[in-house]
Design an enzyme around this catalytic site. Structure first.
Site: not given
Length: 754
Positions: A45, A100, A292
């Site tokens: 940082y 995902k 599906n």
């Protein structure tokens, strides 16, 4: 086809428990740099960030060097079309988007963040995503309903200079196109000659149609149908996206359109394609029933009337699964690696052709072994297996090259051989092979005895074993206690589970007779044997396996390893001529280390050390690794000297004489086996790379090391895995959670270890 497609029934409670246990959700942020000292924090940082900030301000391309942006994809949804469940809102889509993100990391080592936007206004959605361009290297749109998804994707592709792809459209299209290429190859058809009927006119159907036309299918040879029938030129109430595929045809229904068709692409609803329709298709019809979770027609139904058909679905329980995971991780991997400004048609075609070509190649032994002997190119293998480890190398490199050739790559790859090698070693092969093992067990389910079924952790693992289709859990315990616990865990049909209670089991007389014959010359009376069968769950469970009423056994949660092992050995012997021992697997992102013996042999002899080395190397090979064995010691080649070195040296001498076919070295300290800089001090070492099989000199050091690594290492640990018994038996640590038990149960049932 974003999901698996295979219907798996499990209780709502189990699904919720999975998502809440360990820590809520499925993802976390992990720092990629050291964060231990004040100096580390100052570099991470302030003031350390000033240097890269100034460098990026002068040259924006430096962001790919100094930040994670070039490996960071946003998975973005508004929840208007969640996995076939419909419009449930942005927040409800978060579990799917997290999932995902996990797939991106698991299959292609792409970092991903899920973002859920609470708006159904396309313009607001577009503006919000476009403003995030400085943050991400790519945008994966997901679960957005049509026609808004077309508008959103097109606008973002025009406004953003990073790859943008709506996977529900193009992911399915790419995998289906790959399958169609191979189906045409097998049936002797040419792309520009096939007649195609597309049933469905949503996002996936339109994307599939567009892509196969880009691959050579003629516009005039395609008829698209929606819920109202054929989309023909002049039909009223057809939006611009459907009208682009309107056909010159007199057909008005699917039944009329299908007559004489070579190909059926279904992205619609269960049962849309009937057997009489299939009969009307051309010889050797190609049927992609991709609805599906239930296809337009099942393969058995289609094959009953047309045995010559080539059939694909979205489900993993049938051959030729159209699964998006074959595409999107590797497409983004290739696009990110060349810093592409878009995912264009050329890149999608390259991905489809690479996937198709991979299916035509000889299947590697480890994939064939996991998926069955018939996984070679043919009518039931036109699409590669989802866990084929070659996908990242082949698809990503094809996409990267297409990006370069089409002019959208900002950072072209100079050495493709080096790039392919980097892709190949990017992921740990263990994860791929384990995934294959789990899939194969679904195809050949087994009966696994869970010896401590009254324990909640054990019962959760048993429930998952059945729910995920791995086979039948045989639950050992008091009948009512197990039933009550099943009800408590939310199981609606507890009576459907097989419970074996020693107080009521019909197998007890057979067990007593079997065990008494084993133990009568060891000082046991028949009454002693009967008491053990009735009262000792591990003995009862072991007898179920020994007598063929179960294929494998899992225990250990309620009793120490040594006690459980003693009870198991009352019933089951080691394999002839073998020494039983335990292996721990330490799994990192891109490596796996096999540690043995961690459970049984306190001070192995030279012959036992050599045997353990050979058997552990065999397990390493079965899990996708070329073994490099190191016999560990406090000493490296005699420095310092000590009295416990001779067994190790003799074990090495035994291998020298046997020439086992893998690299080995010893005695070496851990740093001389694992650290390349230290290894360089010993140019005569026979290890070409750091060792991945570590043979410990004794149980004390082995067990301590394994438990320390498990508690402090922060990496995934599997084990201990029990090797060398006549029957597949696994003894889990008492600290195990349900996923640990499930993993050991699957490995035992599949015969990978044992």
């Amino acid at each position: 086809m974003s999901g698996d497609g295979n219907k798996v029934s499990f209780s709502e409670r189990e699904a919720l428990f999975y998502h809440e246990t360990i820590r809520p959700g499925k993802i976390e942020i992990v720092a990629s740099k050291p964060m231990a000292t004040q100096r580390d924090l100052s570099l991470a940082y302030s003031p350390g960030v000033a240097a890269p900030v100034e460098a990026i301000a002068k040259d924006p391309a430096k962001a790919a060097i100094y930040t994670a942006r070039s490996n960071l994809v946003a998975v973005i949804s508004n929840g208007t079309a969640i996995l076939g469940m419909g419009n449930l809102g942005a927040l409800a889509s978060k579990p799917v988007m997290e999932g995902k993100a996990v797939l991106f990391k698991r299959f292609a080592d792409v970092d991903s963040m899920d973002i859920e936007l609470a708006t159904e206004d396309p313009e607001a959605f577009i503006n919000a995503v476009a403003l995030m361009e400085p943050t991400f290297g790519g945008i994966n749109l997901e679960d957005i309903k049509a026609p808004e998804c077309f508008i959103i994707e097109q606008a973002l592709r025009e406004r953003m200079k990073i790859p943008v792809m709506h996977d529900d459209q193009h992911g399915t299209a790419i995998i289906a196109a790959a399958g169609l290429i191979n189906a045409c190859h097998l049936t002797g058809r040419k792309m520009d000659e096939v007649k195609v009927v597309v049933n469905g006119a949503g996002a996936s159907a339109i994307a599939c149609t567009s892509l196969i036309k880009s691959l050579g299918v003629r516009h005039d040879n395609v008829v698209m149908c929606d819920s109202k029938g054929v989309i023909y030129i002049g039909r009223d109430n057809v939006d611009q996206f459907k009208s682009a595929h309107a056909a010159h045809t007199d057909a008005r229904t699917l039944e009329e359109a299908i007559e004489g068709a070579d190909v059926f692409l279904g992205l619609s609803v269960k049962g849309a394609l009937t057997q009489p329709m299939v009969k009307k298709m051309a010889p050797k019809p190609i049927i992609f029933a991709m609805a599906n979770p239930d296809p337009e027609i099942t393969p058995p139904e289609a094959r009953a009337v047309r045995p010559d058909a080539i059939i694909a679905t979205g489900r993993s329980d049938y051959p030729n699964q159209v699964n998006n995971v074959l595409g999107f991780p590797f497409i983004f991997r290739g696009a990110l690696d060349v810093q592409a400004t878009a995912i264009n048609e050329e890149m999608k075609i390259a991905a489809a052709e690479a996937i198709a070509a991979l299916a035509r190649e000889r299947v590697p032994e480890e994939v064939a072994a996991a998926y069955g002997k018939n996984q070679q190119f043919g009518t039931e293998y036109i699409i590669p297996a989802p866990f084929d480890p070659r996908l990242i190398e082949r698809v990503s490199s094809a996409v990267a090259k297409a990006a370069m050739d089409s002019g959208v790559a900002q950072s072209p790859i100079k050495d493709f051989d080096a790039y392919r090698h980097a892709l190949k070693v990017r992921l740990n092969p263990t994860t791929s092979v384990l995934s294959q093992v789990f899939e194969e067990l679904k195809r050949n389910p087994k009966r696994v005895v869970f010896a401590e079924a009254e324990d909640e952790v054990v019962l959760r693992a048993a429930i998952q074993f059945r729910d995920f289709g791995y086979g039948t859990p045989v639950l050992v315990g008091r009948t009512q206690a197990v039933l009550d616990k099943l009800v408590e865990l939310g199981i609606e049909d507890p009576e459907s589970y097989e419970i074996q209670n020693s107080a009521t089991s019909i197998y007890v007389p057979e067990m007593v007779d079997y065990l008494y014959k084993r133990l009568q010359r060891r000082g046991y009376m028949e009454r002693d044997v009967r008491r053990m069968v009735n009262q000792e769950r591990n003995i009862f469970a072991s007898l179920l396996v020994a007598l063929g009423h179960g294929d494998a056994m899992i225990s250990g949660v309620t009793r120490p390893f040594a006690q459980t092992m003693r009870e198991v050995q009352m019933v089951i012997d080691p394999k002839q001529g073998q020494v039983p021992f335990g292996i721990h697997l330490m799994i990192g992102k891109d490596y796996t280390v096999f540690l043995a013996d961690t459970t049984i042999n306190e001070r192995p002899s030279a012959a036992e050390l050599a045997h353990i080395a050979k058997e552990t190397a065999a397990v390493a090979r079965r899990l996708g690794h070329e073994p490099r064995v190191a016999f560990l010691s406090f000493s490296t080649f005699g420095n310092p000297s000590g009295k416990w070195l001779e067994p190790i040296r003799e074990a090495v001498a035994i291998l020298d004489a046997e020439k086992p076919g893998f690299e080995y070295e010893g005695e070496v300290a851990p740093d001389a086996a694992l650290n390349p800089k230290v290894m360089a001090n010993y140019p005569f070492s026979r290890l070409s790379q750091p060792a991945n099989v570590l043979i410990m000199p004794g149980l004390q050091s082995a067990n301590v090391s394994a438990k320390l690594l498990r508690e402090l290492g922060g990496n995934a640990t599997i084990g201990p895995m029990l090797i060398g018994m006549e029957k597949p038996v696994q003894i889990a640590p008492m600290t195990s959670i349900a996923p640990d038990l499930l993993q050991l149960a699957v490995l035992a049932a599949a015969g990978v270890v044992g």
